[in-house]
Design a protein around this motif. Structure first.
Motif, PDB file in Angstrom:
ATOM      1  N   THR A  23       3.086   1.381   6.806  1.00  0.00           N
ATOM      2  CA  THR A  23       3.297   2.624   5.536  1.00  0.00           C
ATOM      3  C   THR A  23       3.912   3.090   5.669  1.00  0.00           C
ATOM      4  O   THR A  23       4.116   4.485   4.593  1.00  0.00           O
ATOM      5  N   PHE A  24       5.008   4.289   6.398  1.00  0.00           N
ATOM      6  CA  PHE A  24       5.518   4.974   6.663  1.00  0.00           C
ATOM      7  C   PHE A  24       6.834   5.442   6.508  1.00  0.00           C
ATOM      8  O   PHE A  24       7.540   6.439   6.265  1.00  0.00           O
ATOM      9  N   PRO A  28      -0.347   6.987  -3.811  1.00  0.00           N
ATOM     10  CA  PRO A  28       0.214   8.191  -3.171  1.00  0.00           C
ATOM     11  C   PRO A  28      -0.081   8.497  -2.227  1.00  0.00           C
ATOM     12  O   PRO A  28      -0.287   9.507  -0.804  1.00  0.00           O
ATOM     13  N   VAL A  29      -1.930   8.383  -2.104  1.00  0.00           N
ATOM     14  CA  VAL A  29      -2.132   9.488  -0.985  1.00  0.00           C
ATOM     15  C   VAL A  29      -3.309   8.042  -0.182  1.00  0.00           C
ATOM     16  O   VAL A  29      -3.690   7.325  -0.644  1.00  0.00           O
ATOM     17  N   GLY A  30      -3.107   8.180   1.061  1.00  0.00           N
ATOM     18  CA  GLY A  30      -4.765   6.623   2.133  1.00  0.00           C
ATOM     19  C   GLY A  30      -4.155   5.876   1.847  1.00  0.00           C
ATOM     20  O   GLY A  30      -5.014   5.430   2.272  1.00  0.00           O
ATOM     21  N   GLN A  31      -2.265   5.364   2.287  1.00  0.00           N
ATOM     22  CA  GLN A  31      -1.903   4.767   2.201  1.00  0.00           C
ATOM     23  C   GLN A  31      -2.440   3.803   3.124  1.00  0.00           C
ATOM     24  O   GLN A  31      -2.453   2.467   3.604  1.00  0.00           O
ATOM     25  N   ILE A  32      -2.719   4.400   4.613  1.00  0.00           N
ATOM     26  CA  ILE A  32      -3.410   3.896   6.162  1.00  0.00           C
ATOM     27  C   ILE A  32      -4.816   3.086   5.968  1.00  0.00           C
ATOM     28  O   ILE A  32      -4.450   1.604   6.295  1.00  0.00           O
ATOM     29  N   PHE A  33      -5.245   4.035   5.057  1.00  0.00           N
ATOM     30  CA  PHE A  33      -6.474   3.067   5.358  1.00  0.00           C
ATOM     31  C   PHE A  33      -6.512   2.435   3.836  1.00  0.00           C
ATOM     32  O   PHE A  33      -7.214   0.864   3.808  1.00  0.00           O
ATOM     33  N   ALA A  40       0.858  -1.096   0.123  1.00  0.00           N
ATOM     34  CA  ALA A  40       0.189   0.100   0.266  1.00  0.00           C
ATOM     35  C   ALA A  40       0.383   1.156  -0.098  1.00  0.00           C
ATOM     36  O   ALA A  40       0.556   1.724  -0.598  1.00  0.00           O
ATOM     37  N   ALA A  41       2.027   1.403   0.455  1.00  0.00           N
ATOM     38  CA  ALA A  41       2.491   2.198   0.449  1.00  0.00           C
ATOM     39  C   ALA A  41       3.119   2.878  -0.366  1.00  0.00           C
ATOM     40  O   ALA A  41       3.890   4.494  -0.686  1.00  0.00           O
ATOM     41  N   PHE A  42       3.431   1.580  -1.342  1.00  0.00           N
ATOM     42  CA  PHE A  42       4.459   2.467  -2.573  1.00  0.00           C
ATOM     43  C   PHE A  42       2.919   2.283  -3.878  1.00  0.00           C
ATOM     44  O   PHE A  42       3.720   2.859  -4.787  1.00  0.00           O
TER      45      PHE A  42
END
Length: 173
Positions: free
Chosen positions: A73-74, A48-53, A43-45
């Motif tokens: 994701t950080f 670009p936005v909202g990776q945690i969700f 999800a992190a890669f």
């Protein structure tokens, strides 16, 4: 870091908040932690936005650890984005075997008019996006393997310490 109670009370998650309340998503087990690490890196890669969700939503059907998925994701944050853009561009160029001189005709067309400012971005956007897809898949696999190995290492160390304490307390056994 989101807590289970926070996610259950979130108004945006109201339709599926009961699913986040399952305790198996919040336990640290040998299967859920590597799954959470893999989904968090994916999800992190990939987004670009909202990776945690995204990581939390992916953790539901995979029965992965939600806190681990959210924390991993950080890896991509505003401070590391330039580094990851460069790496994704290099990976994309390598994977697609793109020669920088292959954009000659596109570059000539872009050098006329106001598109000059966007020339570099237009040349590298596709390659970089593909690089991020490759990075998301590769880092997810590596994250799964590494976290699984670390989990086994930590558990083995605990068992060794426990056996050592048992010998000290009960030397006759």
């Amino acid at each position: 870091m989101p807590k289970r109670s926070d996610m259950e009370r979130n108004r945006w998650l109201a339709p599926i908040s009961h699913r986040f309340g399952r305790s198996e998503l919040w336990r640290f087990t040998r299967r859920s932690v590597p799954r959470g690490a893999a989904l968090g890196l994916f999800a992190a890669f990939i987004l670009p936005v909202g990776q945690i969700f995204l990581a939390a939503f992916l953790a539901l059907p995979a029965r992965a650890n939600v806190p681990v998925a959210a924390a991993v994701t950080f890896v991509t944050n505003p401070f590391t984005v330039p580094f990851w853009l460069l790496i994704a561009n290099k990976v994309g160029r390598f994977a697609l075997k793109v020669d920088p001189d292959a954009f000659g005709s596109a570059k000539a067309a872009l050098e006329q008019g106001w598109w000059v400012q966007f020339g570099w971005w237009l040349e590298t956007a596709g390659v970089t996006a593909f690089g991020f897809v490759v990075l998301s898949v590769v880092t997810a696999a590596l994250g799964y393997l590494l976290s699984s190995f670390l989990w086994r290492l930590v558990v083995a160390r605990k068992w060794t310490r426990r056996a050592g304490r048992r010998k000290v307390l009960h030397p006759a056994e």
